[in-house]
Design a protein around this motif. Structure first.
Motif, PDB file in Angstrom:
ATOM      1  N   ALA A  14      -5.238  -4.029  12.532  1.00 39.04           N
ATOM      2  CA  ALA A  14      -5.124  -2.571  12.483  1.00 39.04           C
ATOM      3  C   ALA A  14      -6.417  -1.904  12.921  1.00 39.04           C
ATOM      4  O   ALA A  14      -6.405  -0.828  13.541  1.00 39.04           O
ATOM      5  N   LEU A  15      -7.548  -2.521  12.618  1.00 44.17           N
ATOM      6  CA  LEU A  15      -8.841  -1.983  13.051  1.00 44.17           C
ATOM      7  C   LEU A  15      -8.959  -1.954  14.570  1.00 44.17           C
ATOM      8  O   LEU A  15      -9.743  -1.177  15.121  1.00 44.17           O
ATOM      9  N   GLN A  16      -8.182  -2.794  15.242  1.00 44.44           N
ATOM     10  CA  GLN A  16      -8.184  -2.825  16.697  1.00 44.44           C
ATOM     11  C   GLN A  16      -7.121  -1.922  17.301  1.00 44.44           C
ATOM     12  O   GLN A  16      -6.879  -1.970  18.509  1.00 44.44           O
ATOM     13  N   GLY A  17      -6.479  -1.127  16.455  1.00 45.52           N
ATOM     14  CA  GLY A  17      -5.519  -0.161  16.973  1.00 45.52           C
ATOM     15  C   GLY A  17      -4.066  -0.513  16.771  1.00 45.52           C
ATOM     16  O   GLY A  17      -3.178   0.208  17.230  1.00 45.52           O
ATOM     17  N   LEU A  18      -3.765  -1.612  16.082  1.00 48.39           N
ATOM     18  CA  LEU A  18      -2.377  -1.988  15.851  1.00 48.39           C
ATOM     19  C   LEU A  18      -1.691  -0.974  14.948  1.00 48.39           C
ATOM     20  O   LEU A  18      -2.216  -0.611  13.902  1.00 48.39           O
ATOM     21  N   ARG A  19      -0.503  -0.525  15.358  1.00 49.56           N
ATOM     22  CA  ARG A  19       0.356   0.312  14.523  1.00 49.56           C
ATOM     23  C   ARG A  19       1.536  -0.547  14.099  1.00 49.56           C
ATOM     24  O   ARG A  19       2.365  -0.934  14.926  1.00 49.56           O
ATOM     25  N   LEU A  20       1.602  -0.859  12.843  1.00 47.08           N
ATOM     26  CA  LEU A  20       2.665  -1.713  12.319  1.00 47.08           C
ATOM     27  C   LEU A  20       2.958  -1.266  10.895  1.00 47.08           C
ATOM     28  O   LEU A  20       2.032  -1.077  10.102  1.00 47.08           O
ATOM     29  N   ARG A  21       4.214  -1.049  10.582  1.00 49.71           N
ATOM     30  CA  ARG A  21       4.572  -0.692   9.212  1.00 49.71           C
ATOM     31  C   ARG A  21       4.694  -1.979   8.394  1.00 49.71           C
ATOM     32  O   ARG A  21       5.529  -2.841   8.682  1.00 49.71           O
ATOM     33  N   VAL A  22       3.847  -2.072   7.378  1.00 53.16           N
ATOM     34  CA  VAL A  22       3.720  -3.314   6.613  1.00 53.16           C
ATOM     35  C   VAL A  22       3.934  -3.034   5.129  1.00 53.16           C
ATOM     36  O   VAL A  22       3.316  -2.139   4.555  1.00 53.16           O
ATOM     37  N   LEU A  23       4.810  -3.812   4.517  1.00 55.25           N
ATOM     38  CA  LEU A  23       5.088  -3.689   3.090  1.00 55.25           C
ATOM     39  C   LEU A  23       4.685  -4.967   2.377  1.00 55.25           C
ATOM     40  O   LEU A  23       5.078  -6.060   2.781  1.00 55.25           O
ATOM     41  N   THR A  24       3.902  -4.828   1.319  1.00 53.41           N
ATOM     42  CA  THR A  24       3.677  -5.935   0.390  1.00 53.41           C
ATOM     43  C   THR A  24       4.578  -5.699  -0.806  1.00 53.41           C
ATOM     44  O   THR A  24       4.402  -4.728  -1.538  1.00 53.41           O
ATOM     45  N   LEU A  25       5.557  -6.575  -0.962  1.00 53.40           N
ATOM     46  CA  LEU A  25       6.572  -6.386  -2.000  1.00 53.40           C
ATOM     47  C   LEU A  25       6.072  -6.959  -3.324  1.00 53.40           C
ATOM     48  O   LEU A  25       5.732  -8.142  -3.412  1.00 53.40           O
ATOM     49  N   LYS A  36      15.523   9.647  -0.572  1.00 50.83           N
ATOM     50  CA  LYS A  36      15.192   9.821   0.851  1.00 50.83           C
ATOM     51  C   LYS A  36      13.949  10.678   1.066  1.00 50.83           C
ATOM     52  O   LYS A  36      13.138  10.400   1.952  1.00 50.83           O
ATOM     53  N   LYS A  37      13.772  11.684   0.251  1.00 54.66           N
ATOM     54  CA  LYS A  37      12.610  12.555   0.391  1.00 54.66           C
ATOM     55  C   LYS A  37      11.326  11.774   0.155  1.00 54.66           C
ATOM     56  O   LYS A  37      10.338  11.934   0.889  1.00 54.66           O
ATOM     57  N   ALA A  38      11.339  10.905  -0.850  1.00 63.97           N
ATOM     58  CA  ALA A  38      10.148  10.112  -1.162  1.00 63.97           C
ATOM     59  C   ALA A  38       9.847   9.107  -0.048  1.00 63.97           C
ATOM     60  O   ALA A  38       8.684   8.876   0.295  1.00 63.97           O
ATOM     61  N   VAL A  39      10.899   8.514   0.515  1.00 65.56           N
ATOM     62  CA  VAL A  39      10.715   7.562   1.619  1.00 65.56           C
ATOM     63  C   VAL A  39      10.059   8.261   2.803  1.00 65.56           C
ATOM     64  O   VAL A  39       9.082   7.760   3.381  1.00 65.56           O
ATOM     65  N   LYS A  40      10.567   9.429   3.160  1.00 65.71           N
ATOM     66  CA  LYS A  40      10.003  10.179   4.286  1.00 65.71           C
ATOM     67  C   LYS A  40       8.547  10.549   4.034  1.00 65.71           C
ATOM     68  O   LYS A  40       7.698  10.469   4.928  1.00 65.71           O
ATOM     69  N   GLU A  41       8.248  10.958   2.821  1.00 65.70           N
ATOM     70  CA  GLU A  41       6.882  11.355   2.468  1.00 65.70           C
ATOM     71  C   GLU A  41       5.907  10.192   2.636  1.00 65.70           C
ATOM     72  O   GLU A  41       4.819  10.348   3.206  1.00 65.70           O
ATOM     73  N   LEU A  42       6.316   9.022   2.163  1.00 64.82           N
ATOM     74  CA  LEU A  42       5.440   7.854   2.229  1.00 64.82           C
ATOM     75  C   LEU A  42       5.275   7.366   3.667  1.00 64.82           C
ATOM     76  O   LEU A  42       4.170   6.980   4.081  1.00 64.82           O
ATOM     77  N   ILE A  43       6.359   7.397   4.430  1.00 60.64           N
ATOM     78  CA  ILE A  43       6.311   6.947   5.823  1.00 60.64           C
ATOM     79  C   ILE A  43       5.344   7.809   6.636  1.00 60.64           C
ATOM     80  O   ILE A  43       4.626   7.325   7.516  1.00 60.64           O
ATOM     81  N   LYS A  44       5.298   9.111   6.342  1.00 60.49           N
ATOM     82  CA  LYS A  44       4.415  10.016   7.082  1.00 60.49           C
ATOM     83  C   LYS A  44       2.939   9.794   6.743  1.00 60.49           C
ATOM     84  O   LYS A  44       2.059  10.046   7.560  1.00 60.49           O
ATOM     85  N   LYS A  45       2.668   9.331   5.526  1.00 62.31           N
ATOM     86  CA  LYS A  45       1.283   9.212   5.059  1.00 62.31           C
ATOM     87  C   LYS A  45       0.552   8.008   5.619  1.00 62.31           C
ATOM     88  O   LYS A  45      -0.631   8.068   5.906  1.00 62.31           O
ATOM     89  N   THR A  46       1.239   6.873   5.725  1.00 62.64           N
ATOM     90  CA  THR A  46       0.532   5.626   6.026  1.00 62.64           C
ATOM     91  C   THR A  46       1.464   4.618   6.684  1.00 62.64           C
ATOM     92  O   THR A  46       2.683   4.783   6.668  1.00 62.64           O
ATOM     93  N   ASP A  47       0.857   3.567   7.239  1.00 63.88           N
ATOM     94  CA  ASP A  47       1.637   2.460   7.813  1.00 63.88           C
ATOM     95  C   ASP A  47       1.727   1.275   6.861  1.00 63.88           C
ATOM     96  O   ASP A  47       2.545   0.378   7.085  1.00 63.88           O
ATOM     97  N   ALA A  48       0.875   1.239   5.838  1.00 60.30           N
ATOM     98  CA  ALA A  48       0.819   0.097   4.921  1.00 60.30           C
ATOM     99  C   ALA A  48       1.256   0.533   3.527  1.00 60.30           C
ATOM    100  O   ALA A  48       0.755   1.521   2.987  1.00 60.30           O
ATOM    101  N   TYR A  49       2.182  -0.216   2.945  1.00 59.07           N
ATOM    102  CA  TYR A  49       2.781   0.158   1.664  1.00 59.07           C
ATOM    103  C   TYR A  49       2.557  -0.965   0.656  1.00 59.07           C
ATOM    104  O   TYR A  49       2.917  -2.124   0.903  1.00 59.07           O
TER     105      TYR A  49
END
Length: 819
Positions: A292-303, A333-346
């Motif tokens: 990610a420091l090199q510019g990677l955009r990836l949505r990542v979840l640690t479950l 759905k509102k919470a999902v959208k809010e979190l998706i907009k804030k960050t790529d890592a969950y």
């Protein structure tokens, strides 16, 4: 009644869509999104009726109930079951391909009926026509697709509820015009299309970043490029790979980098990175951060596990008890959208924070986030365990082009055996029967039925028991049929209580719910029972325990891996590879890769003390010889050492002799059931080095046998006492017999190979970087035998042995003096 066909249009795409759809020339340029009927309905119609204790039960029972109902209808004629349907729906900006299998279709003379079947534990009198909008929605989607393909003006949907406990059915019929169905499907498709387009836009951003991504280090490590190439090739070819990549290879980045590159090429849609421990999870997270420091955009979840992330001290997922579950589907759905907009890592922190803000269940929120993620880092059980696996990914009728990466894959076999085994304790059954006798007589009666069946089985097998490891046991290839009915009766009675109990809490409530899920698991494992299982009985009287013992989970692992495009199994100690391929669901055509250690050979000294016997029957006679060998090794150089033993008792016996020998040593000893703080304190001792010789006495295969990273002078020597064989017990003896029949090598599969894996894991604690130096001593006469020598890493050979006249202390001292 059929509508008049229009020759210029294919009947699979209804002509009435023409007004809102694009021109034919534009269709070729529009993106096409595929979605199943089930997922489309789940996306557009929130449904909170699925929140109950019975979700897992319904999932397992549903398929059988469907088959029973379909079989009866087919016998009556004019009925087709599992009818595959698809429809290409046009919008102005995209096309949506909707597909799925209708449970059934009646083609009658004057009427066409689409059949939708739902299994339920809710009493049928409580189910009315408007019980679930989502259930009707699935039937209406299939009706629309079928009507469009057959050019029908009207079509009927029959929604049938099958009450599994009683075996009774209740059906409702609704007839719809095609125009009404068309409007309904439009109301589902357009929200989904908008979301799919936003996902496509995200994928463009993601893919651009991936294509620009370079390998994050100046050069590949030795073996790392080969690992990356084989991973990439297997993903492209849709194959599986079993790879042994020693410590220092950089295996995490070696598999993750080519996997991410494959995402941008469209070969796979999602990556599951499976781990067995928190340490390997952290390594995967760090690898992502580096990219990610090199510019990677990836949505990542640690479950995070439900028990850890749940905000309640006592978890109760009943919507009547938990405000975070009540109305969840309508509020999430509102919470999902809010979190998706804030960050790529969950992760646990930001998911919990967002969930609490909206009064939502954080675990369920993480599952919803998972649907929009490209990389999911989680424990093995979320893919392989039938009790908690991610239903939305691994219980669908259609295959998903995902990739499964299994880190530390040598741990998967034992974990999988636990997942697919199940037990009944007679003591738990009797205790609960007494507790609920007054309040829940029907449940108590069902429990006593189970106890009676267990007593009967005990009587039949009493004179057929054998002994292993001081434990008497009976084993049979046959499933105990007499238990199935009583267990099912208990599940049905307890399930009814759970659905109707209201707010009333008793002392036995939590224990009864736990027992319900345990026996529910037992019942579902019963349905999987096959030649890979044995029934084991241990104990007697009230202490009797019956276990459905999974000896070979490979069949189940193979079935799950078949749902993915590719699976990559990797570990530093996946040896021998053919053994792990056999037991982890591999196929003969699957690729294997064995990489050499990337570290300089001269940095590691390996010596075998093969004049000491550590077999159980010989241990007492060789206690002094074993203690002396350890003493000579640690006296050669002031440093930090770990000594690994096959059991606590043997460790204690040798330690008592060792402490009488001369020397100024700081000795720390692993204790049973160490908590996290005790474990950290033990490892913290190794942060200091060079002042005194520090020796940690540990148990092989325990918490310090793998997953710890003591770099540099924090650990300078490792001593392994014994070849690591699992202790003789009924389970191991049953496994030996099974693999004797199947492979002709039962002892190797049950004892030798698992033992050598423990040895390799323990020895792997020693050299952790290119600059590390360390001395490894193997104490056991068997290490000098050809059978064991061939299982040790190639780069260790040739290995000097004391039987050849080697003096341990002088050999080790010379190694340290030549540094």
């Amino acid at each position: 009644m059929a509508r008049k066909k229009k020759a210029e249009k294919n009947t699979e795409v209804n002509p009435s869509h023409k007004a809102e759809g694009p021109e034919p020339a534009e269709q070729e340029r529009l993106p096409v999104f595929k979605v199943s009927v089930r997922k489309l309905v789940a996306f557009s119609i929130p449904d909170d009726t699925t929140w109950s204790f019975t979700t897992y039960f319904q999932l397992q029972e549903g398929s059988q109930a469907h088959s029973e109902i379909q079989g009866r209808n087919k016998a009556e004629g004019a009925y087709q079951s599992e009818v595959y349907l698809s429809h290409l729906y046009e919008t102005s900006k995209c096309m949506v391909e909707i597909s799925g299998r209708a449970d059934g279709v009646w083609e009658l003379k004057d009427e066409t009926i689409i059949h939708e079947i739902k299994t339920t534990s809710t009493p049928l009198p409580e189910i009315h026509e408007d019980f679930s909008e989502a259930h009707w929605a699935q039937g209406k989607c299939y009706a629309f697709i079928y009507a469009a393909s057959k050019n029908l003006d009207r079509i009927t949907v029959r929604l049938t509820y099958f009450h599994r406990p009683s075996g009774q059915e209740k059906s409702f019929d609704r007839t719809f015009t095609f125009e009404r169905l068309q409007k309904f499907v439009k109301s589902l498709v357009h929200p989904f299309a908008a979301w799919a387009l936003s996902q496509a836009k995200w994928r463009e951003i993601r893919d651009m970043s991936i294509k620009a991504l370079e390998f994050p280090f100046p050069a590949y490590r030795e073996g790392q490029r080969l690992l990356a190439y084989n991973t990439y090739k297997c993903i492209q070819d849709g194959r599986r790979l079993f790879a042994q990549a020693p410590t220092g290879t950089g295996k995490t980045m070696g598999v993750l980098y080519p996997a991410i590159k494959s995402l941008a090429e469209g070969t796979i849609e999602r990556i599951f990175y499976l781990t067995a421990k928190n340490t390997t999870r952290t390594i995967a997270e760090n690898a992502y951060r580096l990219l990610a420091l090199q510019g990677l955009r990836l949505r990542v979840l640690t479950l995070t596990a439900k028990d850890k992330i749940c905000p309640h001290l006592i978890r109760d997922c009943n919507p009547d008890k938990c405000l975070y579950i009540q109305g969840y589907a309508h509020r999430s759905k509102k919470a999902v959208k809010e979190l998706i907009k804030k960050t790529d890592a969950y992760n646990m922190d930001n998911i919990t924070k967002t969930a609490m803000k909206h009064s939502l269940c954080p675990f369920e929120l993480s599952l919803d986030i998972a649907l929009q993620c490209d990389l999911i880092i989680c424990d093995y059980n979320y893919v392989f365990d039938p009790r908690v696996s991610l239903e939305r990914f691994f219980h669908q009728k259609t295959r998903e082009d995902c990739l499964i990466l299994v880190d530390e894959a040598h741990n998967l076999f034992n974990r999988a055996r636990e997942m697919y085994s199940a037990s009944i304790s007679k003591k738990e059954i009797l205790d609960m029967a007494r507790q609920v006798k007054k309040d829940l007589p029907a449940v108590s009666k069902a429990l006593r039925g189970i106890s009676k069946a267990l007593a009967s089985l005990e009587k039949k097998t009493a004179d057929k028991r054998t002994e292993a490891g001081d434990t008497m046991y009976h084993v049979s290839q046959d499933y105990p049929d007499s238990l199935y009915g009583p267990v099912t009766g208990f599940i049905n009675e307890t399930e009814h209580w759970m659905l109707t109990r209201g707010d009333d809490e008793q002392d036995y409530t939590d224990a009864l719910i736990t027992l319900f899920f345990d026996l529910l698991h037992f019942k579902n494992i019963s349905d999987l029972y096959s030649s890979e299982y044995r029934t084991m009985i241990t104990g007697e009287g009230s202490r009797l325990k019956l276990t459905l013992l999974c000896l070979d989970p490979g069949v189940m692992l193979d079935k799950i891996m078949d749902m993915a495009r590719s699976s990559i199994m990797f570990s530093a100690t996946l040896s021998p590879l053919s053994y792990f391929r056999d037991i982890l669901g591999g196929r003969r055509e699957d690729a294997t890769l064995r990489l050499p250690s990337p570290f300089p050979r001269e940095n590691l000294l390996v010596v075998i003390e093969n004049c000491v016997e550590t077999r159980f029957r010989c241990r007492d006679r060789y206690l002094e010889r074993a203690a002396l060998a350890i003493h000579q090794w640690v006296s050669s150089h002031t440093g930090n050492y770990m000594v690994f033993f096959p059991s606590y008792k043997y460790m204690t016996d040798v330690l008592n002799v060792f402490t009488d020998l001369e020397g100024d040593f700081r000795i720390i000893c692993q204790e049973k059931d160490m908590d996290e703080s005790s474990r950290n304190a033990f490892l913290g001792e190794f942060d200091t080095f060079g002042d005194v010789t520090r020796i940690g006495f540990c148990v092989m295969g325990g918490i310090f046998g793998e997953g710890i990273d003591l770099v540099g002078d924090r650990l300078t020597g490792v001593i392994i006492v014994g070849v690591g064989l699992p202790q003789v017990c009924p389970e191991q003896e049953i496994m030996r017999s099974y693999y004797d029949e199947k492979m002709g090598s039962g002892f190797s599969y049950a004892y030798t190979y698992p033992g050598i894996n423990r040895v390799l894991q323990a020895s792997g604690r020693l050299i952790r970087s290119e600059s590390d130096r360390g001395a490894l001593l193997l104490i056991d006469s068997r290490f000098g035998n050809k059978e064991y020598l061939r299982l040790l890493p190639d780069e260790w050979h040739p290995i000097p042995r004391t039987s050849e006249g080697i003096d341990l202390e002088s050999c080790a001292r010379q190694f340290w003096e030549n540094r």
